[in-house]
Design an enzyme around this catalytic site. Sequence first.
Site, PDB file in Angstrom:
ATOM      1  N   HIS A 128     113.448 -16.551   5.469  1.00 48.32           N
ATOM      2  CA  HIS A 128     112.897 -17.898   5.599  1.00 48.32           C
ATOM      3  C   HIS A 128     111.374 -17.876   5.688  1.00 48.32           C
ATOM      4  O   HIS A 128     110.783 -16.883   6.115  1.00 48.32           O
ATOM      5  CB  HIS A 128     113.468 -18.569   6.852  1.00 48.32           C
ATOM      6  CG  HIS A 128     114.964 -18.562   6.916  1.00 48.32           C
ATOM      7  ND1 HIS A 128     115.669 -17.542   7.527  1.00 48.32           N
ATOM      8  CD2 HIS A 128     115.876 -19.430   6.424  1.00 48.32           C
ATOM      9  CE1 HIS A 128     116.966 -17.799   7.424  1.00 48.32           C
ATOM     10  NE2 HIS A 128     117.119 -18.932   6.753  1.00 48.32           N
ATOM     11  N   ASP A 130     109.484 -20.008   7.616  1.00 43.41           N
ATOM     12  CA  ASP A 130     109.029 -20.289   8.987  1.00 43.41           C
ATOM     13  C   ASP A 130     107.727 -21.069   9.013  1.00 43.41           C
ATOM     14  O   ASP A 130     106.863 -20.846   9.862  1.00 43.41           O
ATOM     15  CB  ASP A 130     108.880 -18.988   9.788  1.00 43.41           C
ATOM     16  CG  ASP A 130     110.208 -18.290  10.013  1.00 43.41           C
ATOM     17  OD1 ASP A 130     111.253 -18.950   9.881  1.00 43.41           O
ATOM     18  OD2 ASP A 130     110.205 -17.080  10.314  1.00 43.41           O
TER      19      ASP A 130
END
Length: 306
Positions: A128, A130
Site C-alpha cells: 500500500h 500509505d
Amino acid sequence: MDRTVRIIGAPMDYGANRRGVDMGPSAIRYAGLADGLERAGVGPIDDGDLSMPRAEERDPDADQPHGGNAKFLREIADVCRRLRDRVAATVSDGEFPLVLGGDHAVAIGSLTGAARDVDLGAIWFDAHADLNTPGTSPSGNVHGMPLAAVLGYGAFGEMEWAPAPGLRESSVVYVGLRSIDERERDLLEESDLTAYTMSDIDQRGVSAVVEDALAVATDGTDGVHVSLDLDWLDPKTAPGVGTPVRGGVTYREAHAALETLSRRDEAAGILRSMDVVEVNPILDEANETATLAAELTASTFGKRIL
C-alpha cells in the site's frame, strides 16, 4: 560484532482496522529474532516495549482533526512522540534502532526520530501507498497514513509530532506497490516520490529494482530508513497480516531484496534505522509470518546461505 541493534517494541494497534497486531512484537521475538541477529553478526539489545493503554479503554474519536477522520489520533500522537525520542536517542548513542510494530502508524515515530537533524532517505516495502490523510481516508485508520504524516500532507502539516523535516519526497521510494487508492494515485503523480510496483519487479527482477531504490534513497542523504510491512509479501507466504493483497513478492524475492540492502550497507554503511510492522498473530498460521519477519530482518543485517 561491531554493530549494536537496539530492539524497540511498539505494540500499537490504534491505527489498524483489525485487532491483534499489538501482539506482533512478541511473536517476532518468539520466532527467534535475537538469535537470527546474532548469527548475522550483530549484537542485539532488547529494550522491551513502549507502554500504551488498551484501545478499549480509549475513545477513538476523542481528538479529530478539522474536516477529517483519524481514529485514536491522540493516542497515536503520544506513542509516536515517545518512539521518536527513543529512536533519536538510540541513533545518537551509535546504535541501530529496530522498531517492531504494531501497525504501520508506528513508522511516524520511527521516521521522525531517525530523521532528527539529518537528511534521511526511506525505502517503503509495502503493498500500500500509505498516503491517505484524515481528509481523504475512507476508514480513518492511521496505518494507511504514515507517509502522508511524515511528509506533512493535509492536516498532518499542522501537527508538530508528525512531519519529519529531514525527509524529502525525492528521497522516498516504494518497492512492490500493488494496492493504491484513487486519491493516493493522484498524490503520487503530483509528487516527487518514486514508486516501483509489482509489475516492475515482475519485469526486471527484485534485485535490480532494489538497487534502483537504493540509488534514489541514498542520493544526497545521510542514511536510509527501511520500513518493512509484511503485507508486502504474497498472503500465501505471509498470511498473518490485517490487509492482505494477492500478488505480492515470494519468500525468495523478499530475502533477495533485503540481502541486496545488506550488501550495500556492508560496503557503504547506508542503513540508519528500520521498522518491521503489521504482523498479526491472530490471523497467522503457526507463527509463520512472525518467523518470516525475523528471518528477513536477519537478512537485512547480513545473514546469508553461504
